[in-house]
Motif scaffolding. Structure first.
Motif, PDB file in Angstrom:
ATOM      1  N   LEU A  91       0.445  -1.291  -0.265  1.00  0.00           N
ATOM      2  CA  LEU A  91       0.489   0.283   0.023  1.00  0.00           C
ATOM      3  C   LEU A  91       0.745   1.465  -0.198  1.00  0.00           C
ATOM      4  CD1 LEU A  91      -3.137   0.717   0.107  1.00  0.00           C
ATOM      5  CD2 LEU A  91      -2.480   1.259   2.796  1.00  0.00           C
ATOM      6  N   GLU A  92       2.185   1.097   0.843  1.00  0.00           N
ATOM      7  CA  GLU A  92       3.137   2.613   0.963  1.00  0.00           C
ATOM      8  C   GLU A  92       3.271   2.238  -0.079  1.00  0.00           C
ATOM      9  OE1 GLU A  92       5.342   1.545   4.031  1.00  0.00           O
ATOM     10  OE2 GLU A  92       4.052   1.318   5.225  1.00  0.00           O
ATOM     11  N   ASN A 151       3.804   5.628  -5.331  1.00  0.00           N
ATOM     12  CA  ASN A 151       4.104   5.666  -6.793  1.00  0.00           C
ATOM     13  C   ASN A 151       3.064   6.267  -7.475  1.00  0.00           C
ATOM     14  OD1 ASN A 151       3.941   4.472  -9.922  1.00  0.00           O
ATOM     15  ND2 ASN A 151       2.206   3.654  -9.292  1.00  0.00           N
ATOM     16  N   LEU A 152       1.783   6.559  -7.138  1.00  0.00           N
ATOM     17  CA  LEU A 152       0.819   7.629  -7.212  1.00  0.00           C
ATOM     18  C   LEU A 152       1.759   9.103  -7.135  1.00  0.00           C
ATOM     19  CD1 LEU A 152      -2.875   6.337  -5.807  1.00  0.00           C
ATOM     20  CD2 LEU A 152      -2.253   6.597  -7.874  1.00  0.00           C
ATOM     21  N   MET A 153       1.960   9.740  -5.866  1.00  0.00           N
ATOM     22  CA  MET A 153       2.931  10.519  -5.726  1.00  0.00           C
ATOM     23  C   MET A 153       3.923  11.562  -6.798  1.00  0.00           C
ATOM     24  SD  MET A 153       3.114  12.839  -3.320  1.00  0.00           S
ATOM     25  CE  MET A 153       2.266  13.025  -1.611  1.00  0.00           C
ATOM     26  N   GLU A 154       4.286  10.200  -6.877  1.00  0.00           N
ATOM     27  CA  GLU A 154       5.098  10.532  -8.144  1.00  0.00           C
ATOM     28  C   GLU A 154       4.715  10.280  -9.922  1.00  0.00           C
ATOM     29  OE1 GLU A 154       8.926   9.979  -8.639  1.00  0.00           O
ATOM     30  OE2 GLU A 154       8.854  10.633  -6.569  1.00  0.00           O
ATOM     31  N   LYS A 155       3.352   9.989 -10.255  1.00  0.00           N
ATOM     32  CA  LYS A 155       2.945  10.503 -10.491  1.00  0.00           C
ATOM     33  C   LYS A 155       2.111  12.122 -10.892  1.00  0.00           C
ATOM     34  CE  LYS A 155       2.332   6.558 -12.485  1.00  0.00           C
ATOM     35  NZ  LYS A 155       2.324   5.408 -14.228  1.00  0.00           N
ATOM     36  N   ALA A 156       1.238  12.218  -9.390  1.00  0.00           N
ATOM     37  CA  ALA A 156       0.765  13.721  -9.511  1.00  0.00           C
ATOM     38  C   ALA A 156       1.914  14.454  -9.803  1.00  0.00           C
ATOM     39  CB  ALA A 156       0.852  13.790  -7.920  1.00  0.00           C
ATOM     40  N   LYS A 157       3.531  14.437  -9.034  1.00  0.00           N
ATOM     41  CA  LYS A 157       3.774  15.172  -9.456  1.00  0.00           C
ATOM     42  C   LYS A 157       4.940  15.724 -10.842  1.00  0.00           C
ATOM     43  CE  LYS A 157       7.080  14.144  -5.155  1.00  0.00           C
ATOM     44  NZ  LYS A 157       8.481  13.914  -4.440  1.00  0.00           N
ATOM     45  N   LYS A 158       4.700  14.161 -11.537  1.00  0.00           N
ATOM     46  CA  LYS A 158       4.557  14.586 -12.798  1.00  0.00           C
ATOM     47  C   LYS A 158       3.500  15.016 -14.037  1.00  0.00           C
ATOM     48  CE  LYS A 158       8.370  10.750 -12.671  1.00  0.00           C
ATOM     49  NZ  LYS A 158       8.190   9.749 -13.519  1.00  0.00           N
ATOM     50  N   MET A 212      -4.505  -2.920  -9.451  1.00  0.00           N
ATOM     51  CA  MET A 212      -4.268  -4.304  -9.870  1.00  0.00           C
ATOM     52  C   MET A 212      -3.316  -4.315  -9.530  1.00  0.00           C
ATOM     53  SD  MET A 212      -4.903  -6.449 -13.827  1.00  0.00           S
ATOM     54  CE  MET A 212      -6.844  -6.914 -14.096  1.00  0.00           C
ATOM     55  N   LYS A 213      -1.962  -3.994  -9.991  1.00  0.00           N
ATOM     56  CA  LYS A 213      -0.919  -4.193  -9.770  1.00  0.00           C
ATOM     57  C   LYS A 213      -0.876  -3.900  -8.375  1.00  0.00           C
ATOM     58  CE  LYS A 213       1.153  -0.984 -13.336  1.00  0.00           C
ATOM     59  NZ  LYS A 213       1.762   0.066 -13.467  1.00  0.00           N
ATOM     60  N   LEU A 214      -0.793  -3.315  -7.548  1.00  0.00           N
ATOM     61  CA  LEU A 214      -1.833  -2.918  -6.336  1.00  0.00           C
ATOM     62  C   LEU A 214      -1.623  -5.083  -5.705  1.00  0.00           C
ATOM     63  CD1 LEU A 214      -1.314  -2.502  -2.896  1.00  0.00           C
ATOM     64  CD2 LEU A 214      -3.615  -1.279  -3.253  1.00  0.00           C
ATOM     65  N   THR A 215      -3.005  -4.855  -5.724  1.00  0.00           N
ATOM     66  CA  THR A 215      -4.319  -6.013  -5.681  1.00  0.00           C
ATOM     67  C   THR A 215      -2.389  -7.532  -5.788  1.00  0.00           C
ATOM     68  OG1 THR A 215      -5.828  -5.170  -5.630  1.00  0.00           O
ATOM     69  CG2 THR A 215      -6.357  -7.603  -5.608  1.00  0.00           C
ATOM     70  N   ASN A 216      -2.248  -7.898  -6.773  1.00  0.00           N
ATOM     71  CA  ASN A 216      -1.806  -8.848  -7.305  1.00  0.00           C
ATOM     72  C   ASN A 216      -0.329  -8.589  -6.448  1.00  0.00           C
ATOM     73  OD1 ASN A 216      -1.395 -10.791  -9.522  1.00  0.00           O
ATOM     74  ND2 ASN A 216       0.655  -9.152  -9.745  1.00  0.00           N
ATOM     75  N   GLY A 247      10.379 -11.394 -11.589  1.00  0.00           N
ATOM     76  CA  GLY A 247       8.962 -10.875 -12.540  1.00  0.00           C
ATOM     77  C   GLY A 247       8.198 -11.697 -12.308  1.00  0.00           C
ATOM     78  N   TYR A 248       7.778 -12.457 -11.356  1.00  0.00           N
ATOM     79  CA  TYR A 248       7.259 -13.885 -11.613  1.00  0.00           C
ATOM     80  C   TYR A 248       5.445 -12.941 -10.675  1.00  0.00           C
ATOM     81  CZ  TYR A 248      10.042 -18.075 -10.292  1.00  0.00           C
ATOM     82  OH  TYR A 248      11.416 -17.887 -10.280  1.00  0.00           O
ATOM     83  N   ALA A 249       5.445 -11.874 -10.493  1.00  0.00           N
ATOM     84  CA  ALA A 249       4.605 -11.282 -10.154  1.00  0.00           C
ATOM     85  C   ALA A 249       3.210 -10.683 -10.926  1.00  0.00           C
ATOM     86  CB  ALA A 249       4.412 -10.515  -8.885  1.00  0.00           C
ATOM     87  N   GLU A 250       4.237 -10.017 -11.624  1.00  0.00           N
ATOM     88  CA  GLU A 250       3.870  -9.311 -13.435  1.00  0.00           C
ATOM     89  C   GLU A 250       3.792 -10.719 -14.345  1.00  0.00           C
ATOM     90  OE1 GLU A 250       6.647  -8.489 -11.715  1.00  0.00           O
ATOM     91  OE2 GLU A 250       6.816  -6.679 -10.830  1.00  0.00           O
ATOM     92  N   ARG A 251       4.146 -11.287 -13.936  1.00  0.00           N
ATOM     93  CA  ARG A 251       4.239 -12.994 -15.095  1.00  0.00           C
ATOM     94  C   ARG A 251       2.193 -12.975 -14.479  1.00  0.00           C
ATOM     95  NH1 ARG A 251       3.086 -14.023 -19.643  1.00  0.00           N
ATOM     96  NH2 ARG A 251       3.296 -16.299 -20.042  1.00  0.00           N
ATOM     97  N   VAL A 252       2.634 -13.251 -14.097  1.00  0.00           N
ATOM     98  CA  VAL A 252       1.166 -14.118 -13.214  1.00  0.00           C
ATOM     99  C   VAL A 252       0.078 -13.193 -13.212  1.00  0.00           C
ATOM    100  CG1 VAL A 252      -0.132 -14.639 -11.183  1.00  0.00           C
ATOM    101  CG2 VAL A 252       1.832 -14.922 -11.431  1.00  0.00           C
ATOM    102  N   MET A 253       0.524 -11.535 -13.038  1.00  0.00           N
ATOM    103  CA  MET A 253      -1.021 -10.119 -13.825  1.00  0.00           C
ATOM    104  C   MET A 253      -0.855 -10.825 -15.283  1.00  0.00           C
ATOM    105  SD  MET A 253      -0.933  -5.995 -12.576  1.00  0.00           S
ATOM    106  CE  MET A 253      -0.465  -5.741 -13.845  1.00  0.00           C
ATOM    107  N   GLU A 254      -0.126 -10.755 -15.800  1.00  0.00           N
ATOM    108  CA  GLU A 254      -0.072 -11.059 -17.625  1.00  0.00           C
ATOM    109  C   GLU A 254      -1.154 -12.396 -17.584  1.00  0.00           C
ATOM    110  OE1 GLU A 254       3.550 -11.203 -19.250  1.00  0.00           O
ATOM    111  OE2 GLU A 254       4.314  -9.049 -18.624  1.00  0.00           O
TER     112      GLU A 254
END
Length: 511
Positions: A163-164, A169-176, A187-191, A208-215
């Protein structure tokens, strides 16, 4: 728009093909059924057409809304027929209560195994298993090992870290000043939460296992509607030696199998280490090796279970969160009430935590109202294993049961202003007893085949939505968010994905 057009084209193509095929092969495949009613009446039925039955009433891609419309016209308990497949449609709380109370064991089979060898809704899966020794054993294992309150609490630290990272990540998006697609970020968070809870801390992002599972999870959900059609029409096509969508289903299954086998082997290599916390995979491997276990599970049982956990815990939870955030942003007064509550209980010096949720009743009410209006899986599917009677009507063996959860939770006989987002209704609703509630609220299904992870889902959605409300303002295009619905597979999805720009309200918290 292109995605919506492709879904419509796919549905139209499938429907046209099936109608044409059925017309040509009708005399070969179908025979007039024998009088299986034995003089007893089936439930009421709308007018039907030859061959296709009531399929013409579902020309809309929004099947749940089509069924809601049928029920509002013909009644809450109906008998339908799609080609040769008999269906009982339930669309009211009282009728759902009657069925789950009196026939729960009889309808405890989902009947969704489209391909027995597949890890995606195959014969070794938990979701498709009939009610028997395997199902009872796995439910007992889940309740006593994985989903017991102590286990959920022990994994709180893992979820807090993710969650942190979500907040950062959202804060980085906000800054940009970057626009965010809420569903993809959630979905990334929940996965990641689910992956770390069941696979343990040992897996670094480098693998890269978590990313592969999400795909693979996304791929699987894109197949769910095809699996549904394949299962419904399996017996018809089996007579002709045709297996619908088998190549696609088995392709995804093989990819899952390779990845999960690799993870299983790595777990087996470190299973004997004493100073490590055991995760869900470790417990299952110990059970797999235990010759005295109540039920001898296989490696495919383990793999299928993990596939179904990701399918059931990632995309549906993501969509529910997206729908709820859209309603929050469309209702500034609700947003302000949530912030006032969070600021009072949590303050402005730290991020919301799971331990705060019991003291945030309005946030909990918002989450529940989102699930009421937009249940991730709007249709609850079961199958009658034996013939029975419901309200004096005869239901033949192997009839498919469809409970329209979407229709039940928007039934004007049960809910005041059912199409209006009103979280306040749950502040009173939570104080009433189960008998009074009946089956008015069933976002996670009901009965012995209801979702075992509903409590965890409330926690994850509560902290995720709480973080987005507590820490950011959100800029949207236009005055209102478009709430048009569609179905991605069988999951209720926004036709226009929620995209908005986060603006820092609180923080950074130093993560």
């Amino acid at each position: 728009m292109a995605a919506i057009m492709s879904v419509d084209f796919e549905n139209c193509f499938i429907l046209t093909f099936l109608c044409f095929f059925s017309f040509l092969s009708y005399s070969f495949i179908f025979k007039k059924p024998k009088n299986s009613r034995r003089g007893r009446d089936l439930p009421p039925s709308p007018p039907s057409l030859p061959i296709v039955g009531h399929l013409h009433l579902l020309l809309s891609t929004l099947i749940h809304k089509s069924l809601q419309k049928i029920s509002s016209k013909y009644g809450p308990l109906l008998h339908l027929r799609f080609f040769h497949v008999p269906i009982i449609l339930v669309s009211s709380a009282s009728m759902a209560h009657e069925i789950f109370k009196s026939h729960d064991v009889n309808i405890s089979y989902r009947g969704v195994s489209a391909n027995g060898e597949s890890l995606v809704f195959g014969s070794s899966g938990f979701l498709s298993a009939p009610y028997g020794d395997y199902l009872k054993f796995m439910k007992k294992l889940a309740v006593t090992k994985f989903l017991r309150p102590q286990a959920i609490e022990q994994a709180q630290g893992v979820r807090a870290v993710e969650l942190e990272r979500f907040y950062a990540n959202l804060m980085e998006k906000a800054k940009k000043k970057e626009s965010v697609e809420i569903a993809m970020e959630v979905m990334k968070l929940t996965n990641n939460m689910i992956f770390r809870m069941i696979m343990g801390r040992r897996y670094s992002e480098a693998r890269g296992y978590a990313e592969r599972v999400m795909e693979l999870t996304i791929k699987s959900f894109n197949l769910t509607k095809k699996i549904f059609f394949a299962n419904m029409l399996r017996s018809m096509f089996e007579k002709l030696g045709i297996s619908l969508f088998n190549k696609e289903i088995m392709g995804v299954s093989r990819e899952y199998d390779e990845l999960l086998e690799r993870i299983l082997v790595e777990h087996e290599e470190t299973l004997e280490e004493e100073d490590q916390d055991k995760d869900m995979m470790d417990f299952l491997l110990e059970t797999y090796r235990d010759e005295k276990a109540e039920y001898k599970i296989t490696r495919n049982h383990i793999k299928s279970l993990f596939v179904e956990i990701f399918l059931g815990g990632t995309d549906p939870s993501t969509r529910a969160t997206e729908w709820t955030m859209a309603e929050i942003l469309n209702n500034p007064n609700i947003l302000e009430k949530m912030r006032e509550e969070i600021d009072t209980v949590v303050g402005k010096a730290r991020l919301i935590q799971e331990s705060d949720l019991p003291n945030l009743p309005y946030l909990q009410a918002v989450v529940k109202e989102g699930l009421r209006m937009y249940p991730p899986l709007p249709l609850v599917l079961r199958a009658f294993q034996e013939s029975c009677e419901i309200k004096g009507f005869y239901v033949p063996k192997e009839t498919v049961l469809v409970v329209n959860a979407y229709g039940v939770m928007r039934d004007p006989d049960s809910w005041e202003d059912p199409d209006v987002f009103k979280p306040e209704r749950f502040l009173d609703f939570s104080r009433s007893g189960q008998e009074e509630q009946g089956m008015k609220y069933i976002p996670f299904g009901a009965g012995r085949r209801g979702c075992l992870g509903s409590h965890l889902a409330y926690i994850v959605q509560g902290t995720t939505i709480g973080t987005m409300v507590q820490c950011f303002d959100w800029r949207i295009k236009g005055d209102k968010i478009n709430m048009e619905e569609t179905l991605a597979g069988l999951v209720l999805t926004m036709a226009h994905p929620l995209k908005c720009t986060p603006v820092p309200r609180l923080g950074p918290f130093g993560f």
